[in-house]
Design a protein around this motif. Sequence first.
Motif, PDB file in Angstrom:
ATOM      1  N   ARG A  24       0.841  -1.203   0.000  1.00 40.03           N
ATOM      2  CA  ARG A  24       0.000   0.000   0.000  1.00 40.03           C
ATOM      3  C   ARG A  24       0.874   1.249   0.000  1.00 40.03           C
ATOM      4  O   ARG A  24       0.563   2.234  -0.680  1.00 40.03           O
ATOM      5  CB  ARG A  24      -0.927  -0.015   1.223  1.00 40.03           C
ATOM      6  N   ALA A  25       1.980   1.215   0.708  1.00 41.09           N
ATOM      7  CA  ALA A  25       2.908   2.351   0.704  1.00 41.09           C
ATOM      8  C   ALA A  25       3.527   2.536  -0.681  1.00 41.09           C
ATOM      9  O   ALA A  25       3.730   3.666  -1.132  1.00 41.09           O
ATOM     10  CB  ALA A  25       3.994   2.149   1.756  1.00 41.09           C
ATOM     11  N   TYR A  26       3.802   1.430  -1.380  1.00 41.97           N
ATOM     12  CA  TYR A  26       4.341   1.519  -2.740  1.00 41.97           C
ATOM     13  C   TYR A  26       3.357   2.232  -3.670  1.00 41.97           C
ATOM     14  O   TYR A  26       3.760   3.057  -4.497  1.00 41.97           O
ATOM     15  CB  TYR A  26       4.676   0.134  -3.291  1.00 41.97           C
ATOM     16  N   ILE A  27       2.074   1.938  -3.508  1.00 37.16           N
ATOM     17  CA  ILE A  27       1.058   2.591  -4.339  1.00 37.16           C
ATOM     18  C   ILE A  27       1.105   4.102  -4.148  1.00 37.16           C
ATOM     19  O   ILE A  27       0.966   4.870  -5.098  1.00 37.16           O
ATOM     20  CB  ILE A  27      -0.338   2.031  -4.017  1.00 37.16           C
ATOM     21  N   LEU A  33      12.032   0.384  -4.271  1.00 33.64           N
ATOM     22  CA  LEU A  33      12.599  -0.311  -3.115  1.00 33.64           C
ATOM     23  C   LEU A  33      11.508  -0.775  -2.150  1.00 33.64           C
ATOM     24  O   LEU A  33      11.638  -1.840  -1.534  1.00 33.64           O
ATOM     25  CB  LEU A  33      13.613   0.580  -2.392  1.00 33.64           C
ATOM     26  N   VAL A  34      10.432  -0.013  -2.039  1.00 37.54           N
ATOM     27  CA  VAL A  34       9.311  -0.421  -1.183  1.00 37.54           C
ATOM     28  C   VAL A  34       8.628  -1.645  -1.791  1.00 37.54           C
ATOM     29  O   VAL A  34       8.228  -2.564  -1.077  1.00 37.54           O
ATOM     30  CB  VAL A  34       8.313   0.749  -0.995  1.00 37.54           C
ATOM     31  N   ILE A  75      -8.203  -3.495   9.652  1.00 33.66           N
ATOM     32  CA  ILE A  75      -7.904  -2.558  10.749  1.00 33.66           C
ATOM     33  C   ILE A  75      -6.846  -1.550  10.296  1.00 33.66           C
ATOM     34  O   ILE A  75      -6.990  -0.342  10.513  1.00 33.66           O
ATOM     35  CB  ILE A  75      -7.443  -3.323  12.010  1.00 33.66           C
ATOM     36  N   ILE A  76      -5.791  -2.029   9.639  1.00 31.63           N
ATOM     37  CA  ILE A  76      -4.740  -1.130   9.153  1.00 31.63           C
ATOM     38  C   ILE A  76      -5.279  -0.197   8.070  1.00 31.63           C
ATOM     39  O   ILE A  76      -4.971   1.000   8.064  1.00 31.63           O
ATOM     40  CB  ILE A  76      -3.532  -1.944   8.634  1.00 31.63           C
ATOM     41  N   ALA A  77      -6.103  -0.726   7.160  1.00 26.93           N
ATOM     42  CA  ALA A  77      -6.655   0.110   6.082  1.00 26.93           C
ATOM     43  C   ALA A  77      -7.472   1.264   6.650  1.00 26.93           C
ATOM     44  O   ALA A  77      -7.382   2.394   6.166  1.00 26.93           O
ATOM     45  CB  ALA A  77      -7.520  -0.745   5.154  1.00 26.93           C
TER      46      ALA A  77
END
Length: 111
Positions: A24-27, A33-34, A75-77
């Motif tokens: 999700r961080a890559y998006i 690298l992510v 939960i994280i989303a």
Amino acid sequence: MNAQFLVWLAGAMTIFISGATASRAYIATSNILVLVLSLTLYCIGNLMMVRLMREGGLGLAISASAIVQLIVVNIIAVAVFGERLSTPQLAGVGLGVLAMALMMFPLQGKV
């Protein structure tokens, strides 16, 4: 499910959830690298799943993994990325929780 199975499941889920969060961080960043980190975490998680399948059987290991990931990823989303679930989606997560509770009952299946 014995204590060792649950410890390995928790470890694998931590790795998978970290991989999903990195995806999700890559998006959001498009940093290659992510993406590499995410794929590495998924590979490690799958290797850990092999042991879980050996210990608890394919059905239990994959089902428990899928349900734990379903709950924690949602939960994280919501908490980290501000995503929202609709009522039918929340009902689906609730059914996942019920399914996990039913799987925890000791029966005559493979131990």
